[in-house]
Write a protein that holds these residues in place. Structure first.
Motif, PDB file in Angstrom:
ATOM      1  N   VAL B  97       2.554 -38.251  -1.445  1.00 55.05           N
ATOM      2  CA  VAL B  97       3.730 -37.457  -1.079  1.00 55.05           C
ATOM      3  C   VAL B  97       3.960 -36.457  -2.199  1.00 55.05           C
ATOM      4  N   TYR B  98       4.067 -35.198  -1.823  1.00 51.25           N
ATOM      5  CA  TYR B  98       4.183 -34.084  -2.765  1.00 51.25           C
ATOM      6  C   TYR B  98       5.442 -33.302  -2.445  1.00 51.25           C
ATOM      7  N   SER B  99       6.062 -32.764  -3.471  1.00 51.04           N
ATOM      8  CA  SER B  99       7.201 -31.886  -3.228  1.00 51.04           C
ATOM      9  C   SER B  99       7.344 -30.918  -4.383  1.00 51.04           C
ATOM     10  N   SER B 100       7.456 -29.654  -4.073  1.00 54.11           N
ATOM     11  CA  SER B 100       7.597 -28.622  -5.103  1.00 54.11           C
ATOM     12  C   SER B 100       8.966 -27.967  -4.983  1.00 54.11           C
ATOM     13  N   LEU B 101       9.805 -28.174  -6.004  1.00 53.70           N
ATOM     14  CA  LEU B 101      11.078 -27.454  -6.143  1.00 53.70           C
ATOM     15  C   LEU B 101      11.967 -27.550  -4.910  1.00 53.70           C
ATOM     16  N   ALA B 102      12.026 -28.741  -4.327  1.00 50.54           N
ATOM     17  CA  ALA B 102      12.894 -28.960  -3.167  1.00 50.54           C
ATOM     18  C   ALA B 102      13.927 -30.059  -3.423  1.00 50.54           C
ATOM     19  N   LEU B 103      13.561 -31.083  -4.164  1.00 51.67           N
ATOM     20  CA  LEU B 103      14.400 -32.292  -4.218  1.00 51.67           C
ATOM     21  C   LEU B 103      15.726 -32.073  -4.946  1.00 51.67           C
ATOM     22  N   HIS B 104      15.816 -31.039  -5.775  1.00 55.69           N
ATOM     23  CA  HIS B 104      17.086 -30.810  -6.487  1.00 55.69           C
ATOM     24  C   HIS B 104      18.133 -30.151  -5.585  1.00 55.69           C
ATOM     25  N   TYR B 105      17.779 -29.881  -4.360  1.00 57.34           N
ATOM     26  CA  TYR B 105      18.792 -29.402  -3.409  1.00 57.34           C
ATOM     27  C   TYR B 105      19.431 -30.544  -2.615  1.00 57.34           C
ATOM     28  N   LEU B 106      18.893 -31.747  -2.753  1.00 62.16           N
ATOM     29  CA  LEU B 106      19.308 -32.844  -1.872  1.00 62.16           C
ATOM     30  C   LEU B 106      20.479 -33.634  -2.429  1.00 62.16           C
ATOM     31  N   ALA B 119       7.172 -45.025   2.913  1.00 58.40           N
ATOM     32  CA  ALA B 119       6.157 -44.223   3.610  1.00 58.40           C
ATOM     33  C   ALA B 119       4.824 -44.219   2.878  1.00 58.40           C
ATOM     34  N   LEU B 120       4.844 -44.616   1.609  1.00 55.77           N
ATOM     35  CA  LEU B 120       3.595 -44.651   0.840  1.00 55.77           C
ATOM     36  C   LEU B 120       2.904 -45.991   1.017  1.00 55.77           C
ATOM     37  N   ARG B 121       1.600 -45.939   1.070  1.00 56.41           N
ATOM     38  CA  ARG B 121       0.820 -47.176   1.026  1.00 56.41           C
ATOM     39  C   ARG B 121       0.842 -47.714  -0.409  1.00 56.41           C
ATOM     40  N   PRO B 122       0.628 -49.000  -0.596  1.00 56.70           N
ATOM     41  CA  PRO B 122       0.529 -49.528  -1.974  1.00 56.70           C
ATOM     42  C   PRO B 122      -0.525 -48.750  -2.765  1.00 56.70           C
ATOM     43  N   GLY B 123      -0.190 -48.362  -3.965  1.00 58.48           N
ATOM     44  CA  GLY B 123      -1.088 -47.528  -4.774  1.00 58.48           C
ATOM     45  C   GLY B 123      -0.941 -46.044  -4.495  1.00 58.48           C
ATOM     46  N   GLY B 124      -0.154 -45.717  -3.475  1.00 59.10           N
ATOM     47  CA  GLY B 124       0.047 -44.303  -3.143  1.00 59.10           C
ATOM     48  C   GLY B 124       0.848 -43.584  -4.226  1.00 59.10           C
ATOM     49  N   GLN B 125       0.732 -42.259  -4.213  1.00 53.75           N
ATOM     50  CA  GLN B 125       1.288 -41.451  -5.300  1.00 53.75           C
ATOM     51  C   GLN B 125       2.400 -40.526  -4.818  1.00 53.75           C
ATOM     52  N   LEU B 126       3.430 -40.410  -5.639  1.00 53.32           N
ATOM     53  CA  LEU B 126       4.460 -39.393  -5.450  1.00 53.32           C
ATOM     54  C   LEU B 126       4.357 -38.425  -6.611  1.00 53.32           C
ATOM     55  N   VAL B 127       4.174 -37.153  -6.297  1.00 49.90           N
ATOM     56  CA  VAL B 127       4.087 -36.111  -7.330  1.00 49.90           C
ATOM     57  C   VAL B 127       5.050 -34.997  -6.932  1.00 49.90           C
ATOM     58  N   ARG B 218      13.543 -23.467 -23.404  1.00 52.63           N
ATOM     59  CA  ARG B 218      14.152 -24.569 -22.631  1.00 52.63           C
ATOM     60  C   ARG B 218      13.317 -24.718 -21.363  1.00 52.63           C
ATOM     61  N   PRO B 219      13.062 -25.979 -20.961  1.00 55.08           N
ATOM     62  CA  PRO B 219      12.197 -26.183 -19.803  1.00 55.08           C
ATOM     63  C   PRO B 219      12.931 -25.828 -18.508  1.00 55.08           C
ATOM     64  N   MET B 220      12.243 -25.134 -17.628  1.00 62.70           N
ATOM     65  CA  MET B 220      12.810 -24.776 -16.327  1.00 62.70           C
ATOM     66  C   MET B 220      12.417 -25.793 -15.257  1.00 62.70           C
ATOM     67  N   PHE B 221      11.271 -26.431 -15.443  1.00 62.75           N
ATOM     68  CA  PHE B 221      10.759 -27.351 -14.423  1.00 62.75           C
ATOM     69  C   PHE B 221      10.502 -28.734 -15.018  1.00 62.75           C
ATOM     70  N   LEU B 222      10.803 -29.740 -14.211  1.00 54.97           N
ATOM     71  CA  LEU B 222      10.462 -31.124 -14.535  1.00 54.97           C
ATOM     72  C   LEU B 222       9.426 -31.591 -13.510  1.00 54.97           C
ATOM     73  N   LEU B 223       8.286 -32.072 -13.996  1.00 57.03           N
ATOM     74  CA  LEU B 223       7.217 -32.561 -13.124  1.00 57.03           C
ATOM     75  C   LEU B 223       7.103 -34.069 -13.313  1.00 57.03           C
ATOM     76  N   VAL B 224       6.968 -34.783 -12.213  1.00 58.57           N
ATOM     77  CA  VAL B 224       6.940 -36.243 -12.272  1.00 58.57           C
ATOM     78  C   VAL B 224       5.810 -36.773 -11.393  1.00 58.57           C
ATOM     79  N   ALA B 225       5.081 -37.749 -11.903  1.00 57.32           N
ATOM     80  CA  ALA B 225       4.080 -38.461 -11.106  1.00 57.32           C
ATOM     81  C   ALA B 225       4.401 -39.946 -11.162  1.00 57.32           C
ATOM     82  N   ALA B 226       4.449 -40.575  -9.994  1.00 59.05           N
ATOM     83  CA  ALA B 226       4.776 -42.001  -9.917  1.00 59.05           C
ATOM     84  C   ALA B 226       3.891 -42.659  -8.870  1.00 59.05           C
ATOM     85  N   THR B 227       3.670 -43.936  -9.053  1.00 49.96           N
ATOM     86  CA  THR B 227       2.807 -44.711  -8.168  1.00 49.96           C
ATOM     87  C   THR B 227       3.622 -45.791  -7.478  1.00 49.96           C
ATOM     88  N   ARG B 228       3.381 -45.957  -6.165  1.00 50.21           N
ATOM     89  CA  ARG B 228       3.979 -47.112  -5.493  1.00 50.21           C
ATOM     90  C   ARG B 228       3.177 -48.341  -5.847  1.00 50.21           C
TER      91      ARG B 228
END
Lengths: 228, 228
Positions: B97-106, B119-127, B218-228
């Motif tokens: 599951v990928y998302s670019s510059l959208a989640l800070h509107y939610l 929605a992710l399978r075990p071992g699946g990635q969120l970036v 100052r950083p404008m973007f925060l990038l995150v990678a996480a694993t289910r």
């Protein structure tokens, strides 16, 4: 100087972030505990009172260790002088490694974290606080009030490295690192990050000490809990 | 407007943080991929070209989806209109599951992350990337130059919630959250945080586009990678 600060004079109760940091700790009863940068030994005595099996406190300052020993019942805590930049730690010797506001002074933090990882038993915990990178980054760390509101000038955030300030003593050198560097240093060594906290005061704390309200404008402390 | 931005016009190559975000992705070949807030579909087409097994792109804007479909070879990407505040996702349907510059509107990010985890399978990635909390926090998000140096005014950092700006259109509402909230939302749901990045330009990028140098202040973007 340092001795006059609330947190030195009154100990843990004088450190407003202590309740939040304490909440990140595992139950200390029966654990072998190491405190990196123990100062006057407030946390070491607390850990002993909580039933820790052993408590070791390390600090660079012989003056602080002397005072720590004066304040501590004999035989309850082992205080040792050590430079965290190069201290050797026994492999698999601890269940909990704790550090309060010391690690942001270290140039060789990656190497220390290697040794902390090896010093923890599997499942062991690392819980620490540092000055928050938002706090350490600026060229001129001090509030601005361009339009009547207090605001904190962040610059040089991504330029990691030494920052020289005149807090407590002239020419104190801190090592500015970003939040992501702190976390990635842990992750790449095999730690699992369990909790991150950018500390701010509770409503009750602000009611009791109104001057703490400004800490909500920018975080001064970063608290981290990680598991080996 | 949005269409005029480099990243919309030129796609991934117009987004300076794309190389860093791409570096956090797993090998996409053979994966079932979901893009949350796909816009004109630049990432969806890239994922298909990398050999993704299936690619689904969701966006709230029918106009963007229409343009995305025009730009995309038929049968390669499934575009669907969806409001991320409430979209249902198929359980165990995706590897990435990928998302670019959208989640800070939610407003309802915690609930979306519940659904992404399922929605992710075990071992699946969120970036994902979001605007960095240092960037979204201030009352008045704009550079100050109190003494000739550019500095970014951070305030209200620990006061999470809506921030109204007039960027792109008047009255755009972002949801400011701290770095620690983003990470703890992931950790408490069961994700393992794999990497965090506070994006800044490389030396080569600054050489090619000198105006990017300010992003190091100052950083404008925060990038995150996480694993289910």
């Amino acid at each position: 100087g340092y001795r006059q600060l609330e947190r030195s004079r009154r100990g843990l109760e004088g450190a407003p972030e202590w309740p939040a940091l304490r909440a990140l700790l595992p139950a200390v009863h029966g654990l072998d505990v190491l405190d990196l940068g123990c100062g006057f030994g407030w946390f070491c005595r607390w850990a002993h009172a909580q039933g820790a099996r052993t408590v070791v406190g390390l600090d660079l300052s012989e003056n602080m260790l002397t005072r720590a020993r004066e304040l501590t019942a004999p035989g309850t805590v082992s205080y040792r002088r050590a430079d965290l930049e190069e201290v050797a730690l026994p492999a698999g010797g601890f269940d909990l490694v704790y550090s309060s506001l010391a690690l942001h002074y270290l140039e060789h933090l990656p190497e220390l974290l290697d040794r902390v990882y090896a010093a923890l038993r599997p499942g062991g915990q690392l819980v620490f606080s540092v000055e928050h990178p938002i706090f350490t980054a600026p060229r001129r760390p001090g509030w601005l009030q361009p339009d009547g509101h207090r605001t904190w000038p962040v610059d040089q955030y991504l330029l990691e490295g030494p920052r020289v300030t005149d807090w407590l003593a002239p020419g104190v050198v801190k090592q500015h690192r970003t939040v992501s560097t702190y976390l990635n240093l842990l992750i790449t060594r095999g730690f699992t990050v369990r909790h991150l906290e950018e500390w701010g005061p509770t409503d009750a704390q602000v009611a009791a000490q109104p001057e703490l309200a400004e800490e909500r404008e920018r975080p001064m402390f970063l608290l981290v809990a990680a598991t080996r």
